[in-house]
Write a protein that holds these residues in place. Structure first.
Motif, PDB file in Angstrom:
ATOM      1  N   VAL A 284      16.373  25.408 -36.936  1.00 48.41           N
ATOM      2  CA  VAL A 284      15.553  26.250 -37.813  1.00 48.41           C
ATOM      3  C   VAL A 284      14.099  26.217 -37.349  1.00 48.41           C
ATOM      4  O   VAL A 284      13.430  27.255 -37.279  1.00 48.41           O
ATOM      5  CB  VAL A 284      15.665  25.777 -39.277  1.00 48.41           C
ATOM      6  N   THR A 285      13.610  25.023 -37.009  1.00 50.82           N
ATOM      7  CA  THR A 285      12.243  24.899 -36.521  1.00 50.82           C
ATOM      8  C   THR A 285      12.059  25.691 -35.234  1.00 50.82           C
ATOM      9  O   THR A 285      11.065  26.408 -35.055  1.00 50.82           O
ATOM     10  CB  THR A 285      11.896  23.424 -36.268  1.00 50.82           C
ATOM     11  N   ARG A 286      13.008  25.569 -34.349  1.00 45.08           N
ATOM     12  CA  ARG A 286      12.902  26.275 -33.066  1.00 45.08           C
ATOM     13  C   ARG A 286      12.941  27.782 -33.271  1.00 45.08           C
ATOM     14  O   ARG A 286      12.169  28.522 -32.643  1.00 45.08           O
ATOM     15  CB  ARG A 286      14.045  25.846 -32.152  1.00 45.08           C
ATOM     16  N   LEU A 287      13.794  28.260 -34.160  1.00 46.47           N
ATOM     17  CA  LEU A 287      13.864  29.691 -34.450  1.00 46.47           C
ATOM     18  C   LEU A 287      12.505  30.198 -34.920  1.00 46.47           C
ATOM     19  O   LEU A 287      12.006  31.225 -34.431  1.00 46.47           O
ATOM     20  CB  LEU A 287      14.919  29.955 -35.528  1.00 46.47           C
ATOM     21  N   GLY A 288      11.906  29.484 -35.885  1.00 47.67           N
ATOM     22  CA  GLY A 288      10.619  29.914 -36.412  1.00 47.67           C
ATOM     23  C   GLY A 288       9.547  29.983 -35.347  1.00 47.67           C
ATOM     24  O   GLY A 288       8.742  30.937 -35.305  1.00 47.67           O
ATOM     25  N   ARG A 289       9.511  28.994 -34.460  1.00 54.50           N
ATOM     26  CA  ARG A 289       8.491  28.982 -33.416  1.00 54.50           C
ATOM     27  C   ARG A 289       8.691  30.120 -32.425  1.00 54.50           C
ATOM     28  O   ARG A 289       7.725  30.716 -31.937  1.00 54.50           O
ATOM     29  CB  ARG A 289       8.498  27.639 -32.699  1.00 54.50           C
ATOM     30  N   MET A 290       9.942  30.425 -32.117  1.00 48.01           N
ATOM     31  CA  MET A 290      10.195  31.549 -31.216  1.00 48.01           C
ATOM     32  C   MET A 290       9.792  32.862 -31.863  1.00 48.01           C
ATOM     33  O   MET A 290       9.245  33.757 -31.204  1.00 48.01           O
ATOM     34  CB  MET A 290      11.674  31.570 -30.808  1.00 48.01           C
ATOM     35  N   LEU A 291      10.032  33.003 -33.166  1.00 44.93           N
ATOM     36  CA  LEU A 291       9.654  34.224 -33.873  1.00 44.93           C
ATOM     37  C   LEU A 291       8.139  34.380 -33.926  1.00 44.93           C
ATOM     38  O   LEU A 291       7.618  35.495 -33.801  1.00 44.93           O
ATOM     39  CB  LEU A 291      10.245  34.209 -35.282  1.00 44.93           C
ATOM     40  N   VAL A 292       7.423  33.260 -34.109  1.00 44.49           N
ATOM     41  CA  VAL A 292       5.955  33.312 -34.098  1.00 44.49           C
ATOM     42  C   VAL A 292       5.459  33.805 -32.747  1.00 44.49           C
ATOM     43  O   VAL A 292       4.538  34.635 -32.659  1.00 44.49           O
ATOM     44  CB  VAL A 292       5.366  31.930 -34.442  1.00 44.49           C
ATOM     45  N   GLU A 293       6.076  33.303 -31.672  1.00 44.23           N
ATOM     46  CA  GLU A 293       5.683  33.720 -30.331  1.00 44.23           C
ATOM     47  C   GLU A 293       5.958  35.203 -30.090  1.00 44.23           C
ATOM     48  O   GLU A 293       5.286  35.839 -29.260  1.00 44.23           O
ATOM     49  CB  GLU A 293       6.435  32.891 -29.280  1.00 44.23           C
ATOM     50  N   GLY A 295       5.587  37.616 -32.330  1.00 37.59           N
ATOM     51  CA  GLY A 295       4.835  38.490 -33.228  1.00 37.59           C
ATOM     52  C   GLY A 295       5.093  38.271 -34.699  1.00 37.59           C
ATOM     53  O   GLY A 295       4.626  39.055 -35.536  1.00 37.59           O
ATOM     54  N   GLY A 296       5.802  37.198 -35.066  1.00 33.08           N
ATOM     55  CA  GLY A 296       6.160  36.977 -36.466  1.00 33.08           C
ATOM     56  C   GLY A 296       5.259  36.010 -37.206  1.00 33.08           C
ATOM     57  O   GLY A 296       5.634  35.547 -38.294  1.00 33.08           O
ATOM     58  N   ALA A 297       4.072  35.718 -36.677  1.00 23.33           N
ATOM     59  CA  ALA A 297       3.206  34.712 -37.312  1.00 23.33           C
ATOM     60  C   ALA A 297       2.798  35.121 -38.723  1.00 23.33           C
ATOM     61  O   ALA A 297       2.593  34.260 -39.592  1.00 23.33           O
ATOM     62  CB  ALA A 297       1.964  34.484 -36.454  1.00 23.33           C
ATOM     63  N   ARG A 298       2.681  36.418 -38.985  1.00 18.01           N
ATOM     64  CA  ARG A 298       2.201  36.859 -40.291  1.00 18.01           C
ATOM     65  C   ARG A 298       3.161  36.549 -41.431  1.00 18.01           C
ATOM     66  O   ARG A 298       2.772  36.574 -42.602  1.00 18.01           O
ATOM     67  CB  ARG A 298       1.915  38.362 -40.265  1.00 18.01           C
ATOM     68  N   PHE A 299       4.405  36.224 -41.114  1.00 16.44           N
ATOM     69  CA  PHE A 299       5.378  35.925 -42.166  1.00 16.44           C
ATOM     70  C   PHE A 299       5.273  34.479 -42.651  1.00 16.44           C
ATOM     71  O   PHE A 299       5.857  34.129 -43.675  1.00 16.44           O
ATOM     72  CB  PHE A 299       6.803  36.196 -41.674  1.00 16.44           C
ATOM     73  N   TYR A 300       4.561  33.653 -41.911  1.00 18.03           N
ATOM     74  CA  TYR A 300       4.497  32.221 -42.234  1.00 18.03           C
ATOM     75  C   TYR A 300       3.114  31.862 -42.768  1.00 18.03           C
ATOM     76  O   TYR A 300       2.105  32.112 -42.110  1.00 18.03           O
ATOM     77  CB  TYR A 300       4.806  31.369 -40.992  1.00 18.03           C
ATOM     78  N   ASP A 301       3.088  31.268 -43.951  1.00 18.30           N
ATOM     79  CA  ASP A 301       1.836  30.758 -44.501  1.00 18.30           C
ATOM     80  C   ASP A 301       1.545  29.351 -43.989  1.00 18.30           C
ATOM     81  O   ASP A 301       0.394  28.992 -43.744  1.00 18.30           O
ATOM     82  CB  ASP A 301       1.891  30.731 -46.040  1.00 18.30           C
ATOM     83  N   LYS A 302       2.590  28.528 -43.844  1.00 17.48           N
ATOM     84  CA  LYS A 302       2.427  27.137 -43.430  1.00 17.48           C
ATOM     85  C   LYS A 302       3.255  26.799 -42.198  1.00 17.48           C
ATOM     86  O   LYS A 302       2.814  26.060 -41.345  1.00 17.48           O
ATOM     87  CB  LYS A 302       2.836  26.192 -44.565  1.00 17.48           C
ATOM     88  N   GLU A 310      12.395  31.684 -46.895  1.00 16.37           N
ATOM     89  CA  GLU A 310      12.373  33.141 -46.948  1.00 16.37           C
ATOM     90  C   GLU A 310      11.540  33.711 -45.815  1.00 16.37           C
ATOM     91  O   GLU A 310      11.825  34.810 -45.303  1.00 16.37           O
ATOM     92  CB  GLU A 310      11.810  33.596 -48.299  1.00 16.37           C
ATOM     93  N   ALA A 311      10.518  32.957 -45.387  1.00 13.72           N
ATOM     94  CA  ALA A 311       9.709  33.405 -44.252  1.00 13.72           C
ATOM     95  C   ALA A 311      10.554  33.507 -42.985  1.00 13.72           C
ATOM     96  O   ALA A 311      10.395  34.449 -42.196  1.00 13.72           O
ATOM     97  CB  ALA A 311       8.543  32.450 -44.039  1.00 13.72           C
ATOM     98  N   ASP A 312      11.466  32.555 -42.789  1.00 11.42           N
ATOM     99  CA  ASP A 312      12.362  32.617 -41.626  1.00 11.42           C
ATOM    100  C   ASP A 312      13.234  33.872 -41.683  1.00 11.42           C
ATOM    101  O   ASP A 312      13.425  34.553 -40.677  1.00 11.42           O
ATOM    102  CB  ASP A 312      13.257  31.372 -41.580  1.00 11.42           C
TER     103      ASP A 312
END
Length: 436
Positions: A284-293, A295-302, A310-312
């Protein structure tokens, strides 16, 4: 008259050369005579104490001219001796090799190669054992032993996590592993620095728990240090003497199906059960970091974090829609195709929101030596996107560096600015132009 090669070399008690100093320290760290150690160790301990006391009284001094030379001795496989530095090293004085609970070892003396069968353990097992001491906040001590029999210092901690039959130290742990490159580190491996000239200065060992970022500049380190066992994100390889640490993999490690505590090393899809409500794991952590890379950074507050959120789901759905998928194919739950595109860097990135304004300028105080925050990392990533990242050797991260300043300066000069307007420290106008 030449000294016979079989005669043991006895260091002079008052000689400050590296060879004698190293030999005295080796003798001090040997087992006591009552525990089967060499009788010379007792004399060496006494000589070392007297020599140290004399140095305090007399203020030290150079060796007499014309004195005999003494051998410096070979370096430990973990690297050369630690260089002098103004940075404080870990306060981890080293204990020697002992049995569990401090009992004397029995049997033949240990050599340079381990031939006896070793206990086998999975990577998950190593990390779980390491977590026990962290949860129990086992206090650091070179002289005390925890209820499981292992000495409460950094090498005793690794001995416990690897389930070794005795307490080893930084000068012997390498015998139980095989040397590996940093790029090949996996959870359960160790990063070891042994200073042979003075084992009490800088020598340390940590357990690798997994990468914390895609650029592999930091990792989760499990370590025993003052005041107690801890788990925290640590620069590769360590805060001090970083270039002296060597990776080792335990000879008795056996495979398991899931890495623990960081980015899973495999790019294979880990399965749908690893994602969705209630899931909490490294994937789950790896998925989130790949999504941030992507263009998905705006979905994550923390985050991204260890637990599914829900951000994931929203970031995953945005990435899926960017590929042109609709309906069940863009439900926000990653499948094999989504995972393959993310891990290989293929597919379309998540597009920015139409008319989206640049992020607000956070203030000059965030971009100064010693600062580490999310704004520094966001700045670095944007510099790379705009083609101003040539000074990064390992990629931008959260800590402000000279590479950040020089890349910002290149961008400022590209705007036609000179002098103080191109000093490498981003102001409001630099920020606006960079992110527009």
């Amino acid at each position: 008259m030449p000294v016979p090669v079989f005669e043991e070399y006895e260091p002079a008690a008052d000689c400050p050369c590296p060879g004698c100093a190293r030999r005295r320290r080796e003798l001090v760290l040997r087992r006591a005579v009552r525990a089967g150690g060499h009788p010379a160790a007792h004399g060496a301990r006494r000589a070392l104490v007297l020599f140290t006391a004399a140095g305090v009284v007399l203020g030290g001094g150079a060796p007499a001219a014309g004195g005999a030379a003494h051998p410096a001795g070979p370096l430990h496989p973990a690297g050369p001796a630690g260089r002098d530095t103004d940075e404080p090293g870990p306060e981890t004085p080293q204990g020697g090799t002992t049995g569990l609970h401090g009992f004397p070892l029995t049997g033949p003396a240990t050599g340079s190669v381990v031939t006896a069968p070793l206990p086998t353990i999975t990577r998950t097992g190593i990390i779980e054992r390491a977590k026990r001491w962290v949860a129990e906040k086992v206090p650091y001590s070179m002289e005390k032993y925890w209820t499981d029999g292992y000495r409460q210092d950094c090498s005793g901690y690794v001995s416990m996590a690897w389930k070794l039959p005795a307490n080893e130290w930084t000068g012997s742990l390498h015998r139980y592993g095989t040397k590996i490159a940093w790029a090949d580190l996996q959870p359960g491996d160790i990063l070891l620095f042994h200073n042979p000239d003075n084992p009490t200065k800088g020598s340390h060992v940590t357990i690798f728990g997994g990468w914390t970022d895609q650029r592999r500049t930091h990792y989760i380190a499990y370590e025993q240090t003052k005041p107690h066992a801890r788990r925290q994100a640590t620069p590769l390889a360590y805060w001090t003497n970083s270039d002296r640490y060597v990776g080792y993999r335990y000879l008795g490690v056996v495979a398991d199906d899931l890495s623990v505590g960081g980015d899973p090393p495999s790019s294979a899809f880990p399965g749908a059960r690893r994602f969705g409500p209630g899931a909490a794991n490294a994937h789950v952590t790896r998925l989130g970091r790949m999504l941030v890379e992507r263009g998905g950074a705006r979905f994550y507050d923390k985050g991204p974090g260890f637990a599914w959120s829900e951000a994931d789901r929203r970031a995953t759905a945005a990435f899926q829609r960017a590929q042109g998928w609709r309906g069940a194919e863009a439900n926000g739950l990653p499948g094999p195709h989504t995972w393959r595109l993310l891990t290989t860097g293929r597919g379309r990135d998540i597009p920015p929101v139409a008319g989206q304004s640049p992020p607000p300028y956070p203030g000059r105080g965030h971009f100064r030596p010693g600062q580490a925050n999310q704004h520094v990392e966001a700045l670095g990533r944007q510099l790379v996107r705009r083609g101003y990242g040539k000074h990064y050797r390992t990629g931008p991260n959260r800590r402000w560096s000279e590479a950040d300043r020089r890349n910002v300066q290149d961008f400022q000069r590209a705007q036609g600015w000179r002098g103080g307007a191109a000093n490498g420290y981003p102001g409001p106008e630099t920020w606006r132009r960079l992110f527009r």
